[in-house]
Design an enzyme around this catalytic site. Structure first.
Site, PDB file in Angstrom:
ATOM      1  N   ASP A   1      -1.358  -5.321  10.948  1.00 16.81           N
ATOM      2  CA  ASP A   1      -2.652  -5.917  10.638  1.00 16.81           C
ATOM      3  C   ASP A   1      -3.681  -5.097  11.397  1.00 16.81           C
ATOM      4  O   ASP A   1      -3.465  -4.737  12.562  1.00 16.81           O
ATOM      5  CB  ASP A   1      -2.700  -7.388  11.038  1.00 16.81           C
ATOM      6  CG  ASP A   1      -3.848  -8.099  10.335  1.00 16.81           C
ATOM      7  OD1 ASP A   1      -3.971  -7.954   9.102  1.00 16.81           O
ATOM      8  OD2 ASP A   1      -4.643  -8.783  11.007  1.00 16.81           O
TER       9      ASP A   1
ATOM     10  N   ARG B   1      -3.503   3.296  13.469  1.00 18.30           N
ATOM     11  CA  ARG B   1      -2.245   3.029  12.759  1.00 18.30           C
ATOM     12  C   ARG B   1      -1.186   4.066  13.147  1.00 18.30           C
ATOM     13  O   ARG B   1      -0.036   3.728  13.388  1.00 18.30           O
ATOM     14  CB  ARG B   1      -2.485   3.036  11.243  1.00 18.30           C
ATOM     15  CG  ARG B   1      -1.338   2.431  10.443  1.00 18.30           C
ATOM     16  CD  ARG B   1      -1.717   2.196   8.998  1.00 18.30           C
ATOM     17  NE  ARG B   1      -2.824   1.263   8.867  1.00 18.30           N
ATOM     18  CZ  ARG B   1      -4.077   1.615   8.632  1.00 18.30           C
ATOM     19  NH1 ARG B   1      -4.416   2.873   8.446  1.00 18.30           N
ATOM     20  NH2 ARG B   1      -5.021   0.702   8.577  1.00 18.30           N
TER      21      ARG B   1
ATOM     22  N   ASN C   1       0.843  -1.181   0.000  1.00 18.17           N
ATOM     23  CA  ASN C   1       0.000   0.000   0.000  1.00 18.17           C
ATOM     24  C   ASN C   1       0.895   1.254   0.000  1.00 18.17           C
ATOM     25  O   ASN C   1       1.609   1.503   0.968  1.00 18.17           O
ATOM     26  CB  ASN C   1      -0.869  -0.058   1.272  1.00 18.17           C
ATOM     27  CG  ASN C   1      -1.750   1.156   1.427  1.00 18.17           C
ATOM     28  OD1 ASN C   1      -1.350   2.261   1.103  1.00 18.17           O
ATOM     29  ND2 ASN C   1      -2.945   0.929   1.934  1.00 18.17           N
TER      30      ASN C   1
ATOM     31  N   GLY D   1       0.397   4.372   0.387  1.00 22.96           N
ATOM     32  CA  GLY D   1       0.138   5.308   1.487  1.00 22.96           C
ATOM     33  C   GLY D   1       0.870   4.883   2.745  1.00 22.96           C
ATOM     34  O   GLY D   1       1.524   5.685   3.411  1.00 22.96           O
ATOM     35  N   LYS D   2       0.756   3.582   3.062  1.00 22.35           N
ATOM     36  CA  LYS D   2       1.413   3.053   4.261  1.00 22.35           C
ATOM     37  C   LYS D   2       2.929   3.174   4.133  1.00 22.35           C
ATOM     38  O   LYS D   2       3.614   3.571   5.061  1.00 22.35           O
ATOM     39  CB  LYS D   2       1.084   1.562   4.448  1.00 22.35           C
ATOM     40  CG  LYS D   2      -0.225   1.293   5.158  1.00 22.35           C
ATOM     41  CD  LYS D   2      -0.315  -0.197   5.511  1.00 22.35           C
ATOM     42  CE  LYS D   2      -1.739  -0.606   5.817  1.00 22.35           C
ATOM     43  NZ  LYS D   2      -1.905  -2.046   6.007  1.00 22.35           N
TER      44      LYS D   2
HETATM   45  P1  IMP Z   1      -5.147  -4.608   6.541  1.00 23.37           P
HETATM   46  O1  IMP Z   1      -4.589  -4.296   7.883  1.00 23.37           O
HETATM   47  O2  IMP Z   1      -4.422  -3.887   5.457  1.00 23.37           O
HETATM   48  O3  IMP Z   1      -5.304  -6.079   6.348  1.00 23.37           O
HETATM   49  O4  IMP Z   1      -6.614  -3.970   6.495  1.00 23.37           O
HETATM   50  C1  IMP Z   1      -7.683  -4.464   7.229  1.00 23.37           C
HETATM   51  C2  IMP Z   1      -9.014  -3.860   6.852  1.00 23.37           C
HETATM   52  O5  IMP Z   1      -9.512  -3.154   8.001  1.00 23.37           O
HETATM   53  C3  IMP Z   1      -9.038  -2.829   5.725  1.00 23.37           C
HETATM   54  O6  IMP Z   1      -9.211  -3.439   4.477  1.00 23.37           O
HETATM   55  C4  IMP Z   1     -10.275  -2.009   6.101  1.00 23.37           C
HETATM   56  O7  IMP Z   1     -11.445  -2.680   5.721  1.00 23.37           O
HETATM   57  C5  IMP Z   1     -10.220  -1.999   7.614  1.00 23.37           C
HETATM   58  N1  IMP Z   1      -9.442  -0.842   8.089  1.00 23.37           N
HETATM   59  C6  IMP Z   1      -8.245  -0.863   8.720  1.00 23.37           C
HETATM   60  N2  IMP Z   1      -7.821   0.381   8.995  1.00 23.37           N
HETATM   61  C7  IMP Z   1      -8.774   1.209   8.514  1.00 23.37           C
HETATM   62  C8  IMP Z   1      -8.888   2.627   8.477  1.00 23.37           C
HETATM   63  O8  IMP Z   1      -8.023   3.399   8.918  1.00 23.37           O
HETATM   64  N3  IMP Z   1     -10.014   3.106   7.895  1.00 23.37           N
HETATM   65  C9  IMP Z   1     -10.979   2.306   7.384  1.00 23.37           C
HETATM   66  N4  IMP Z   1     -10.912   0.994   7.372  1.00 23.37           N
HETATM   67  C10 IMP Z   1      -9.811   0.425   7.937  1.00 23.37           C
END
Ligand code: IMP
Length: 199
Positions: free
Chosen positions: A70, A184, A11, A13-14
């Protein structure tokens, strides 16, 4: 000398956000796509297990130290669902919109006072593939689920996540304010502090 760390995420952005904060520590953060690291199956039952699986996979494939996170949304009225399944709540490969629609549907009859929720983020650092003492940082962001989406910023569940301290949805916050408040952002700042201490 600048040390390289692989980030177990593609990602952009991350990567940008994490790279900016770690540059001050002479750490250079590279996305795992630069090393053709294939995604690992997230088979853990907890956020922390999945974050470690992702970081270990990236460390193994690159021989570098690795960072992974995660995250997900916990809704109290749904006993913590969607939780670790947040990105695939409406099914594997589901869109953000489908996940969000399913959430609003599940909460149709839940009154405002019972719609409390929080975003969770677990961020981990592994010095190497077999590191037995990972650095583990957790951020949580409290809010509640709206009845209808509001705002265009962010991603995922942001349009339905109401932030009581700012009286708006997280999709209505400018990105820099969201980073200051978010699960985050919290976890990342803790990780930066822990890495600075480690030296
Ligand atoms: P991952 O940590 O990239 O696996 O993301 C987990 C999922 O949690 C994302 O696809 C979103 O559905 C939700 N999520 C995690 N952080 C956010 C955020 O800051 N805003 C909105 N949804 C989030």
């Amino acid at each position: 000398m600048t040390r390289q760390i692989v980030l177990a995420s593609n990602n952009p952005g991350k990567v940008r956000e994490i790279a900016q904060l770690l540059a001050a520590l002479d750490l250079s953060v590279l996305p795992q796509s630069q090393f053709d690291v294939p995604d690992v199956e997230e088979t853990g039952l907890t956020f922390v297990e999945n974050a470690i699986l992702k970081a270990r996979n990236a460390a193994r494939k690159t021989g570098l130290a690795a960072i992974a996170d995660d995250s997900g949304l916990e809704v109290d009225a749904l006993d913590g669902v969607p939780g670790i399944h947040s990105s695939r709540y409406a099914g594997i490969g589901s869109s953000d919109q489908a996940d969000l629609d399913k959430l609003l549907q599940a909460l149709t009859d839940v009154p405002q006072g019972d719609r409390s929720a929080r975003f969770q983020c677990l961020m981990v650092y592994l010095a190497h593939e077999h590191d037995p003492t990972p650095i583990i940082c957790q951020g949580a962001w409290e809010g509640r689920i709206l009845f209808e989406p509001r705002g265009d910023n962010g991603f995922g569940y942001d349009p339905v996540f109401f932030v009581p301290t700012h009286n708006c949805s997280s999709a209505e916050l400018p990105p820099e304010i969201k980073n200051e408040l978010s699960h985050r952002g919290q976890a990342l700042r803790m990780l930066v502090a822990a890495l600075a201490k480690k030296g």
